[in-house]
Design a protein around this motif. Sequence first.
Motif, short mmCIF file in Angstrom:
data_model
loop_
_atom_site.label_atom_id
_atom_site.label_comp_id
_atom_site.label_asym_id
_atom_site.label_seq_id
_atom_site.Cartn_x
_atom_site.Cartn_y
_atom_site.Cartn_z
N ASN A 244 1.12 -0.99 0.16
CA ASN A 244 0.27 0.06 -0.34
C ASN A 244 1.17 0.82 0.25
OD1 ASN A 244 -2.42 -1.29 -0.22
ND2 ASN A 244 -2.48 -1.68 2.17
N GLY A 245 1.70 1.19 1.11
CA GLY A 245 2.95 2.59 0.89
C GLY A 245 3.18 2.20 -0.72
N PHE A 246 3.80 1.91 -1.36
CA PHE A 246 4.23 1.83 -2.48
C PHE A 246 3.13 2.30 -3.67
CE2 PHE A 246 8.42 -1.11 -1.60
CZ PHE A 246 9.61 0.79 -1.84
N LYS A 247 2.41 2.18 -3.55
CA LYS A 247 1.25 1.87 -4.33
C LYS A 247 0.89 3.79 -4.39
CE LYS A 247 -0.85 -1.71 -3.87
NZ LYS A 247 -1.68 -3.02 -4.19
N LEU A 248 0.39 3.85 -3.08
CA LEU A 248 -0.31 5.16 -2.49
C LEU A 248 -0.75 6.05 -3.62
CD1 LEU A 248 -1.64 6.39 -0.14
CD2 LEU A 248 0.88 7.84 -0.04
N TYR A 249 -1.40 6.87 -4.52
CA TYR A 249 -1.36 7.55 -5.23
C TYR A 249 -2.86 8.46 -4.95
CZ TYR A 249 -3.05 9.95 -9.43
OH TYR A 249 -3.60 10.68 -10.61
N ASP A 250 -4.30 8.35 -4.20
CA ASP A 250 -5.72 9.18 -4.68
C ASP A 250 -5.12 9.99 -3.31
OD1 ASP A 250 -5.46 7.34 -2.86
OD2 ASP A 250 -7.15 6.28 -3.41
N GLN A 251 -4.30 9.16 -2.08
CA GLN A 251 -4.38 10.51 -0.77
C GLN A 251 -2.97 11.61 -1.23
OE1 GLN A 251 -4.27 7.21 -0.88
NE2 GLN A 251 -4.86 6.56 0.78
N ASN A 252 -2.35 10.75 -1.90
CA ASN A 252 -0.66 11.92 -2.50
C ASN A 252 -1.20 13.54 -3.48
OD1 ASN A 252 2.10 11.38 -3.95
ND2 ASN A 252 1.52 13.38 -3.06
N LEU A 253 -2.43 12.42 -4.45
CA LEU A 253 -2.91 13.57 -4.74
C LEU A 253 -3.50 14.40 -4.74
CD1 LEU A 253 -3.66 14.16 -8.02
CD2 LEU A 253 -5.85 12.20 -8.02
N ALA A 254 -4.52 14.11 -4.13
CA ALA A 254 -5.82 15.28 -3.15
C ALA A 254 -4.51 15.70 -1.88
CB ALA A 254 -6.82 14.49 -1.47
N LEU A 255 -4.09 15.52 -1.52
CA LEU A 255 -3.24 16.53 -0.23
C LEU A 255 -2.00 17.16 -0.63
CD1 LEU A 255 -3.09 16.25 3.01
CD2 LEU A 255 -1.14 15.03 2.89
N THR A 256 -1.94 16.86 -1.79
CA THR A 256 0.00 18.06 -2.02
C THR A 256 0.19 18.06 -3.51
OG1 THR A 256 1.51 16.31 -1.86
CG2 THR A 256 0.58 17.35 -0.38
N ASN A 257 -0.98 16.23 -4.07
CA ASN A 257 -0.47 17.01 -5.97
C ASN A 257 0.86 17.21 -6.18
OD1 ASN A 257 -1.52 16.52 -8.44
ND2 ASN A 257 -2.03 18.26 -7.93
N GLY A 258 1.83 16.24 -5.22
CA GLY A 258 2.90 16.81 -5.97
C GLY A 258 3.78 18.21 -4.92
N ALA A 259 2.86 19.08 -5.20
CA ALA A 259 3.43 19.94 -5.15
C ALA A 259 4.59 20.49 -3.81
CB ALA A 259 2.48 21.11 -4.47
N PRO A 260 6.19 20.83 -3.80
CA PRO A 260 5.94 21.99 -4.54
C PRO A 260 6.59 21.50 -5.19
CG PRO A 260 7.39 22.57 -3.03
CD PRO A 260 6.24 20.76 -1.86
N SER A 261 6.71 21.64 -7.12
CA SER A 261 7.44 21.15 -8.09
C SER A 261 7.99 19.64 -8.07
CB SER A 261 8.74 21.89 -7.38
OG SER A 261 8.86 23.60 -7.69
N ASN A 262 6.79 19.59 -7.97
CA ASN A 262 6.81 17.87 -7.34
C ASN A 262 7.58 16.74 -6.93
OD1 ASN A 262 5.06 18.12 -9.66
ND2 ASN A 262 6.59 17.86 -11.60
N MET A 263 8.41 17.61 -5.79
CA MET A 263 8.83 17.40 -4.52
C MET A 263 8.34 16.35 -4.12
SD MET A 263 12.25 17.70 -6.06
CE MET A 263 13.10 17.63 -4.27
N SER A 264 6.68 15.83 -3.52
CA SER A 264 6.57 15.26 -2.83
C SER A 264 5.58 14.48 -3.28
CB SER A 264 5.43 16.24 -1.46
OG SER A 264 4.05 16.44 -2.18
#
Length: 305
Positions: A235-255
């Motif tokens: 689950n840790g490696f496959k994490l996507y939707d929480q990552n998308l909603a929480l930060t969407n990769g910001a700042p500069s795709n670093m998260s």
Amino acid sequence: MEFPPALTRYAEWRRKESRQAMISMAGKAIRKWWALFALPTFAAFIIGFVIPFIMGVYLSFCKFTTVTDAEFVGLKNYKRAFADKEFLHALGFSTALTIITTIVINVVAFAIAYMLTKAIKGSNIFRSVFFMPNLIGGIILGYIWMLLLNGILAHWGRALTYSATYGFWGLVILVCWQQIGYMMIIYIAGMQSLPTDVLEAASVDGANGTQTMFKIIIPLMMPSITVCSFLCVTNGFKLYDQNLALTNGAPSNMSEGLAMNITRTFYGRMGWEGVGQAKAVLFFILVAIVALIQNKLTTSKEVEA
């Protein structure tokens, strides 16, 4: 009234014969109709998983925009993937996130399960409350925790998107809060199946709580630990939707984690579809290897009850 021994033996023989006849009839029915039930599922598995997987591996060696215009380019996509610094950063981000969340989730879930298997008033209510976060979708959880954490960080003039560090620890909190209740249920089931005679023998022999925990309970709980660790790692490696909603990769795709980086590469960078597919294959190999190693390590610690 007691029946003669001969009559009792005859009745027992008749029951065995009847049971064997029922098993034989069920076996005949299964042998006759197994294809009717098995083949549709098998066909769906082949069409929905095996064929797309094979095509995906092939496309990782191609340059393409659609599956009909694929041009074989060899290992070029893999070279570009390994040269992508954002991909390597996402790999480190997901690895660190997985290690921390796996440890925290399992330790806390185990502790809560241990407490709730004791004679505590309202333990069923506590179990339900701890399990509820797992019923909420990842996107919703991401937005809820984004509001909460940004509200807290606002006192210092910060936000989740101010630094990748904030986004990382925000994801750690979110993932742990969501998954602890689910793992807790697995641990509770394991603890309730522990052999009571072994625990009673340890108590009679004078073992204290620490000795009982580390010498008896944890070794006997290793099957449950294996399952929970496996789920946390994948689950840790496959994490996507929480990552998308929480930060969407910001700042500069670093998260952003691996799953988000692969998605952004495939859909957001023109001409990088093959590279995105190569990253997906590497992602699959990585998760498979890590999960197999973790499963091997924890399984080797299991003991017979």
